[in-house]
Write a protein that holds these residues in place. Sequence first.
Motif, PDB file in Angstrom:
ATOM      1  N   SER A 120      13.199  18.872  41.146  1.00  0.00           N
ATOM      2  CA  SER A 120      13.735  19.740  42.197  1.00  0.00           C
ATOM      3  C   SER A 120      15.047  19.233  42.786  1.00  0.00           C
ATOM      4  CB  SER A 120      12.701  19.910  43.314  1.00  0.00           C
ATOM      5  OG  SER A 120      12.392  18.649  43.912  1.00  0.00           O
ATOM      6  N   GLU A 121      15.279  17.925  42.775  1.00  0.00           N
ATOM      7  CA  GLU A 121      16.493  17.371  43.381  1.00  0.00           C
ATOM      8  C   GLU A 121      17.751  17.946  42.735  1.00  0.00           C
ATOM      9  OE1 GLU A 121      18.690  13.072  44.300  1.00  0.00           O
ATOM     10  OE2 GLU A 121      16.827  13.127  43.137  1.00  0.00           O
ATOM     11  N   THR A 122      17.715  18.125  41.415  1.00  0.00           N
ATOM     12  CA  THR A 122      18.871  18.666  40.693  1.00  0.00           C
ATOM     13  C   THR A 122      19.190  20.079  41.152  1.00  0.00           C
ATOM     14  OG1 THR A 122      18.205  17.356  38.770  1.00  0.00           O
ATOM     15  CG2 THR A 122      19.846  19.068  38.401  1.00  0.00           C
ATOM     16  N   ARG A 123      18.157  20.891  41.339  1.00  0.00           N
ATOM     17  CA  ARG A 123      18.362  22.290  41.760  1.00  0.00           C
ATOM     18  C   ARG A 123      18.781  22.372  43.224  1.00  0.00           C
ATOM     19  NH1 ARG A 123      14.404  22.223  37.954  1.00  0.00           N
ATOM     20  NH2 ARG A 123      12.718  21.770  39.389  1.00  0.00           N
ATOM     21  N   ARG A 124      18.268  21.477  44.068  1.00  0.00           N
ATOM     22  CA  ARG A 124      18.716  21.444  45.465  1.00  0.00           C
ATOM     23  C   ARG A 124      20.194  21.088  45.543  1.00  0.00           C
ATOM     24  NH1 ARG A 124      14.019  18.760  46.305  1.00  0.00           N
ATOM     25  NH2 ARG A 124      15.093  16.727  46.463  1.00  0.00           N
ATOM     26  N   LYS A 125      20.609  20.115  44.732  1.00  0.00           N
ATOM     27  CA  LYS A 125      22.018  19.707  44.734  1.00  0.00           C
ATOM     28  C   LYS A 125      22.924  20.869  44.328  1.00  0.00           C
ATOM     29  CE  LYS A 125      21.701  14.696  44.061  1.00  0.00           C
ATOM     30  NZ  LYS A 125      21.975  13.561  43.129  1.00  0.00           N
ATOM     31  N   PHE A 126      22.462  21.651  43.356  1.00  0.00           N
ATOM     32  CA  PHE A 126      23.237  22.824  42.943  1.00  0.00           C
ATOM     33  C   PHE A 126      23.372  23.791  44.107  1.00  0.00           C
ATOM     34  CE2 PHE A 126      22.995  27.295  41.638  1.00  0.00           C
ATOM     35  CZ  PHE A 126      24.203  27.413  40.963  1.00  0.00           C
ATOM     36  N   MET A 127      22.258  24.129  44.732  1.00  0.00           N
ATOM     37  CA  MET A 127      22.261  25.070  45.855  1.00  0.00           C
ATOM     38  C   MET A 127      23.112  24.548  47.007  1.00  0.00           C
ATOM     39  SD  MET A 127      18.949  26.694  47.868  1.00  0.00           S
ATOM     40  CE  MET A 127      18.071  25.125  47.854  1.00  0.00           C
ATOM     41  N   ASP A 128      22.934  23.285  47.350  1.00  0.00           N
ATOM     42  CA  ASP A 128      23.697  22.696  48.452  1.00  0.00           C
ATOM     43  C   ASP A 128      25.187  22.652  48.134  1.00  0.00           C
ATOM     44  OD1 ASP A 128      21.403  22.322  49.944  1.00  0.00           O
ATOM     45  OD2 ASP A 128      21.121  20.243  49.292  1.00  0.00           O
ATOM     46  N   GLY A 129      25.508  22.374  46.866  1.00  0.00           N
ATOM     47  CA  GLY A 129      26.913  22.319  46.465  1.00  0.00           C
ATOM     48  C   GLY A 129      27.612  23.653  46.606  1.00  0.00           C
ATOM     49  N   VAL A 130      26.924  24.733  46.243  1.00  0.00           N
ATOM     50  CA  VAL A 130      27.512  26.073  46.360  1.00  0.00           C
ATOM     51  C   VAL A 130      27.709  26.438  47.831  1.00  0.00           C
ATOM     52  CG1 VAL A 130      27.264  28.519  45.795  1.00  0.00           C
ATOM     53  CG2 VAL A 130      26.424  26.791  44.196  1.00  0.00           C
ATOM     54  N   ILE A 131      26.686  26.229  48.642  1.00  0.00           N
ATOM     55  CA  ILE A 131      26.777  26.593  50.058  1.00  0.00           C
ATOM     56  C   ILE A 131      27.842  25.758  50.768  1.00  0.00           C
ATOM     57  CG2 ILE A 131      25.523  26.806  52.240  1.00  0.00           C
ATOM     58  CD1 ILE A 131      22.921  26.998  50.600  1.00  0.00           C
ATOM     59  N   SER A 132      27.865  24.453  50.466  1.00  0.00           N
ATOM     60  CA  SER A 132      28.763  23.531  51.172  1.00  0.00           C
ATOM     61  C   SER A 132      30.232  23.833  50.935  1.00  0.00           C
ATOM     62  CB  SER A 132      28.471  22.084  50.750  1.00  0.00           C
ATOM     63  OG  SER A 132      27.178  21.691  51.162  1.00  0.00           O
TER      64      SER A 132
END
Length: 362
Positions: A129-141
Amino acid sequence: MIIKDLSLINYKNFDSINLEFDDKINCLVGQNGIGKTNILDSIYHLAFGKSYFNPVTSQNINHDADFFVIEGDFFNGEKNEKIITSFKKGQKKIIKRNGKIYDKISDHIGTIPLVIISPTDRDLILEGSETRRKFMDGVISQGDKIYLNELLKYNKVLSQRNALLKYFAANRTFDQTSLDVYDDQIVGIGQNIFEKRQNFIEKFLPILQARYSEISHSREEISLTYKSQFKEKTGFSEILKSGLKTDLQRQYSNFGTHKDDLIFKIKKHSVKKFGSQGQQKSYLVALKFAQYDFLKSQHGMKPILLLDDIFDKLDEDRVKQIVQMVSKSDLGQMFISDTHPERTEEVVKQNANQYKMINLEA
């Protein structure tokens, strides 16, 4: 957003190199190991202040050197932006924008909207899940500095809470009052992160579905679900308290937005477990192009698109579709890396009027 030229000193395998780019499509070609991916990574480094492939900054310095410098000249549609990233062993990394040094690297995020598609992106489907959270956070950030700051605060509090749990275990003690200080922050900041992630998914899903349909020529129904403990019916404070025994045993915080995940499905089935290789590839490409569309709407400008080694990972039809999409007026500057110059130029020539071949062996 476009990058007009790039200069590297002691970055990865390059002692020194200067390159000028086309405003539309740039094809980086040459044998494996010559540095095509490193050129793409240096552009990513200018946008995010770190490498996409190796986050250990010191390991991005060329052998026998003790520093690196990356310099890029960008144009955002209105004005030129000169970005310089440099690092010397034993010192802090420096990012300059038009001659001014950032106090915090996080302040730079979002200045250069950029999307990269790489063979390592399969981790989004196959890893945890960490990889997918990083993707989501990267887009939003990239489009929300408040969110990025909340995320940094949350991670700091989480680290402090974990350190306290380890202290309790090492000293065979417990202090609820000290723990409550961190729990209150975990809940408060976590609630803000949860709400922004949930809002992002609501906007992102229809964009993803449209891109998947375009790329795969398929009528398959796909979904993207946000999984979070904040969706539990009981309040999050109660969830945190009910998990305290587990936290004390494992000396780690097991409840919070740092455990959130994204669930990828095709025809209501897990892409990871049941998706064919073709479906997984299509889902990943759709995910990245949806990221492109989302960033474009957030920034009001076209992000830079980096395509690393896609000919060896995608079939030629998918590559042609990608080039066709980028060649349309709604997409901006693109970089493609490949080991076969003739193959790359043939596909690009069929689908685009404007491009530049850059043979690194020459």
